[in-house]
Design a protein around this motif. Structure first.
Motif, mmCIF file in Angstrom:
data_model
loop_
_atom_site.group_PDB
_atom_site.id
_atom_site.type_symbol
_atom_site.label_atom_id
_atom_site.label_comp_id
_atom_site.label_asym_id
_atom_site.label_seq_id
_atom_site.Cartn_x
_atom_site.Cartn_y
_atom_site.Cartn_z
ATOM 1 N N ILE A 51 17.042 -38.985 36.386
ATOM 2 C CA ILE A 51 17.910 -39.798 35.538
ATOM 3 C C ILE A 51 17.024 -40.664 34.647
ATOM 4 O O ILE A 51 16.106 -41.327 35.132
ATOM 5 N N CYS A 52 17.283 -40.629 33.357
ATOM 6 C CA CYS A 52 16.435 -41.373 32.430
ATOM 7 C C CYS A 52 17.233 -41.790 31.202
ATOM 8 O O CYS A 52 18.367 -41.341 30.984
ATOM 9 N N ALA A 53 16.623 -42.664 30.416
ATOM 10 C CA ALA A 53 17.243 -43.138 29.182
ATOM 11 C C ALA A 53 16.149 -43.594 28.233
ATOM 12 O O ALA A 53 15.012 -43.861 28.650
ATOM 13 N N LEU A 101 18.549 -48.877 26.999
ATOM 14 C CA LEU A 101 18.466 -49.861 28.076
ATOM 15 C C LEU A 101 18.423 -51.282 27.518
ATOM 16 O O LEU A 101 18.953 -52.216 28.144
ATOM 17 N N THR A 122 19.710 -52.043 32.388
ATOM 18 C CA THR A 122 19.276 -50.970 33.275
ATOM 19 C C THR A 122 20.130 -50.944 34.526
ATOM 20 O O THR A 122 20.236 -51.969 35.224
ATOM 21 N N HIS A 171 28.262 -47.221 32.303
ATOM 22 C CA HIS A 171 27.299 -46.702 31.335
ATOM 23 C C HIS A 171 27.783 -45.390 30.731
ATOM 24 O O HIS A 171 28.645 -44.698 31.304
ATOM 25 N N CYS A 199 27.083 -41.659 29.991
ATOM 26 C CA CYS A 199 26.254 -40.593 30.548
ATOM 27 C C CYS A 199 26.422 -39.328 29.714
ATOM 28 O O CYS A 199 27.547 -38.873 29.477
ATOM 29 N N LEU A 213 22.495 -42.235 29.057
ATOM 30 C CA LEU A 213 21.604 -41.768 30.115
ATOM 31 C C LEU A 213 21.831 -40.282 30.342
ATOM 32 O O LEU A 213 22.868 -39.736 29.978
#
Length: 300
Positions: free
Chosen positions: A159-161, A166, A171, A181, A183, A231
């Motif tokens: 999982i990243c962004a 952010l 976060t 958030h 996704c 994300l």
């Protein structure tokens, strides 16, 4: 037979003639003689392209298998020094292919100049025999016991962004925070939109994600991810360079279940394996094993 397969693989008489070292008219005459002998039309011809008839599809599939067996037999008689040659048809998922396979092709072609690689992309499982492919690169668990498989490694999802996302939205600190958030969702062959998290008792809980963008094209999702739209639960083989340069940041690494998924090269089982298939499988193992270049630690 070889002329027919080359016309099919190259998409026309002109390109096939270059491979065969004949004129286009000579190749056309060979195909016409083959059709006359079989008593069936194998190709539909127009001024711009050729396409297979139903009979042509059946003949092409069987012809490729016969030619592959002949190549393998001659290589075994000629010894280990026999040079691989011919059209090598490889099918791979788009994201993995672009990130990991395409960069390796120039070196492979330099090693084996008599091999011509035809790389096709599909994010669903392809019938290799039905499509006339020599090899497939498969991500995840294998479901076809009729194929020979060579493991190339494993991959995981993270999982990243983007930092910009952010900065605007904060976060997430717990999996429950993801409900607030955006996704980005990838409609792939696996259940990738239910993200897995490790519970306190060690079991895995999968939570369905929601967002304002989804696609069956991984490049489209990656583009929006890098642009800070949301994300994503992304494959390490595609995002590693962006994490290394700081364009993407892993989140919830400690809570995300670390699930390793295998990567295999697969090909139909034959008594004689064509040299072009064997050397390409060996080449991929050489480049990816024992530790694939994309493999990232969970907390990376």
């Amino acid at each position: 037979m070889e002329a027919f397969v080359q016309v099919v693989d190259q998409g026309g008489f002109t390109e096939a003639s270059k491979i065969l070292g004949l004129s286009p008219s000579a190749v056309s005459k060979l195909i016409s003689r083959l059709e006359d002998r079989l008593g069936a039309r194998l190709l539909q011809r127009t001024t711009r392209r050729v396409s297979l008839t139903a009979e042509g599809r059946v003949y092409a599939e069987q012809a490729r298998a016969i030619l592959a067996d002949v190549d393998a037999m001659e290589a075994s008689i000629g010894g280990a020094e026999a040079e691989p040659r011919g059209q090598l048809r490889v099918n791979v998922a788009h994201g993995f292919g672009m990130a990991q396979i395409v960069p390796l092709i120039p070196d492979f072609l330099a090693r084996y100049p008599k091999v011509q690689v035809s790389l096709t992309f599909a994010d669903h499982t392809v019938d290799l025999v039905g499509e006339g492919d020599d090899m497939g690169i498969r991500l995840g668990e294998l479901r076809d016991d009729a194929l020979i498989a060579r493991k190339l490694g494993e991959h995981r999802r993270i999982i990243c962004a983007a930092p910009s996302y952010l900065e605007r939205h904060g976060t997430p600190q717990t999996p429950a925070d993801l409900a607030r958030h955006n996704c980005l969702l990838f409609d792939g062959p696996e259940g990738l939109n239910e993200w897995p998290f490790r519970k306190a008792d060690g079991s895995i809980e999968r939570l369905a994600m929601h967002g304002n963008f989804r696609s069956n094209n991984g490049d489209a999702v990656l583009r929006l991810l890098l642009d800070g739209v949301g994300l994503c639960y992304a494959a390490d083989f595609g995002i590693k360079p962006f994490i290394e340069t700081g364009r993407l940041v892993p989140v919830l690494s400690a809570q995300t279940a670390d699930i390793l998924r295998p990567v295999h090269a697969v090909y139909p089982a034959r008594k004689h394996l064509a040299a072009k298939v064997r050397v390409f499988a060996d080449y991929l193992v050489e480049r990816f094993m024992p530790t694939p270049p994309w493999l990232m630690q969970p907390g990376a």
